[in-house]
Scaffold this motif. Structure first.
Motif: not given
Length: 397
Positions: A111-123
């Protein structure tokens, strides 16, 4: 040339020397009384000034749970481009205890860094936090533990004294502790990163199909003050983001950002029980916005501007070479006037400003302002015409 430079430096030095501590006669000082909350440890900070508006046992060392991921996300953003590819290792996928938050990633998934960090912060995805930390550690010549060292170094740089981080996601660990105050420092600093601000304030996000998942992954921010997640009864119109946390040892933890009328606050509550983290945060947001206001320093500081305009121009032939940062402001109780705050030289200035002044009211740091070059240019030949004229002038005396 050295003589010319020395002359200019002398003028700048004079500018700094003018700003001696200000004293003034005040009415009875006070600080608005905070609300009665059930949460045992909390702090409210104004993000841009660092003003502590409210605190309750704010230096008690506690387990942070997933609000840890604020620091993880921020450090990742500082060290990576959003388009970089993260490959999930076995450790990232499997080194998460029991029934914890995740989005079911697989070994060697990309996954991209962007996708990964959205998963970290949202989910609050623990495997994504681990994968991001491992990726950054490797980029810095090390491994996952390298990233943990980076977390502790950054916390120390920010002035945190109650913290020791031992993982990137907040899973239970007796060596992984922080305080509401330290999390306030970390969260305020992180919010100044525009990419972090965007991510934490995003309500929903979709991860496109990956090399291991043929279907998209839909994410919803778990923060109930930001938008409807499990319920809409806690939604606050001023909330702009934040991060939830929970473990059995930590109880509920919550970081919340809110903005209104030019003031941005960060509320941290720790070691509380649901739904008190929602209820008490809303109380603290209401308290902050109803009890305090901001003053733009450049627009209100007559004492400094008078000294600058009167004393710094070279023989009154030039405008001041320094000025006040036009965006800086202070935060004061609603009933307090700007001139009731005192200012003094900030000796800890590390930026490139000529100097920095910090304001205090009733024992509280309420903001600061940088004294910066104004951009005014002087005719260098002026210094060659008559050096004695500069030496003998009232400006230099």
């Amino acid at each position: 040339m050295r003589k010319r430079l020395a002359s200019i430096i002398g003028i700048i030095t004079l500018a700094v020397s003018l700003f001696t501590p200000q004293t003034c006669v005040k009415a009875d000082e006070y600080w608005p009384e905070g609300p009665d909350i059930q949460t045992p440890s909390a702090v409210v900070m104004e993000v841009n000034t660092g003003t502590v508006l409210y605190e309750k046992n704010s230096h008690e060392k506690l387990y942070p749970a997933s609000i840890t991921k604020i620091l993880t996300t921020w450090l990742t953003l500082e060290n990576c481009d959003l388009s970089e590819t993260i490959t999930f290792s076995e450790d990232a996928v499997y080194n998460n205890e029991g029934d914890t938050s995740h989005i079911w990633r697989d070994v060697n998934e990309q996954m991209t860094v962007e996708q990964t960090l959205y998963a970290v912060m949202l989910a609050s995805a623990n495997e994504c936090a681990y994968a991001a930390a491992e990726h950054v550690g490797q980029k810095n010549g090390g491994d996952y533990r390298t990233f943990i060292d980076m977390m502790n170094e950054r916390a120390k740089e920010l002035g945190c004294t109650d913290s020791h981080f031992n993982n990137c996601n907040g899973l239970p660990d007796e060596k992984h502790v922080t305080s509401a105050y330290d999390m306030g420092l970390i969260s305020c600093a992180a919010y100044k990163n525009e990419q972090f601000k965007k991510i934490t304030g995003t309500k929903t996000y979709t991860i496109k199909p990956t090399n291991k998942h043929s279907d998209p992954t839909y994410l919803s921010n778990h923060h109930n003050l930001l938008h409807y997640f499990n319920t809409s009864k806690y939604v606050n119109p001023y909330c702009t983001g934040g991060k939830t946390g929970f473990t059995k040892l930590a109880n509920s933890t919550l970081v919340t950002y809110a903005e209104k009328d030019g003031m941005t606050i960060c509320v941290v509550v720790m070691n509380t029980n649901s739904p008190n983290h929602w209820l008490d945060t809303n109380k603290l947001i209401d308290y902050a916005f109803s009890s305090f206001k901001t003053y733009n320093i450049s627009e209100n500081e007559e004492v400094l501007k008078e000294d600058i305009n009167k004393n710094i121009g070279i023989l009154n032939n030039y405008k001041s070479f320094v000025t006040l940062d036009e965006d800086a402001y202070i935060v004061l109780p609603n009933t307090v006037d700007f001139d009731e705050a005192e200012f003094e030289r900030d000796e800890d200035t590390k930026d490139k400003s000529v100097a920095k002044l910090k304001y205090r009211y009733n024992g509280h740091d309420v903001g600061s302002v940088a004294i910066v070059p104004s951009g005014e240019k002087v005719d260098i030949d002026y210094f060659d015409k008559d050096a004695n004229q500069i030496k003998d002038s009232n400006v230099i005396k």
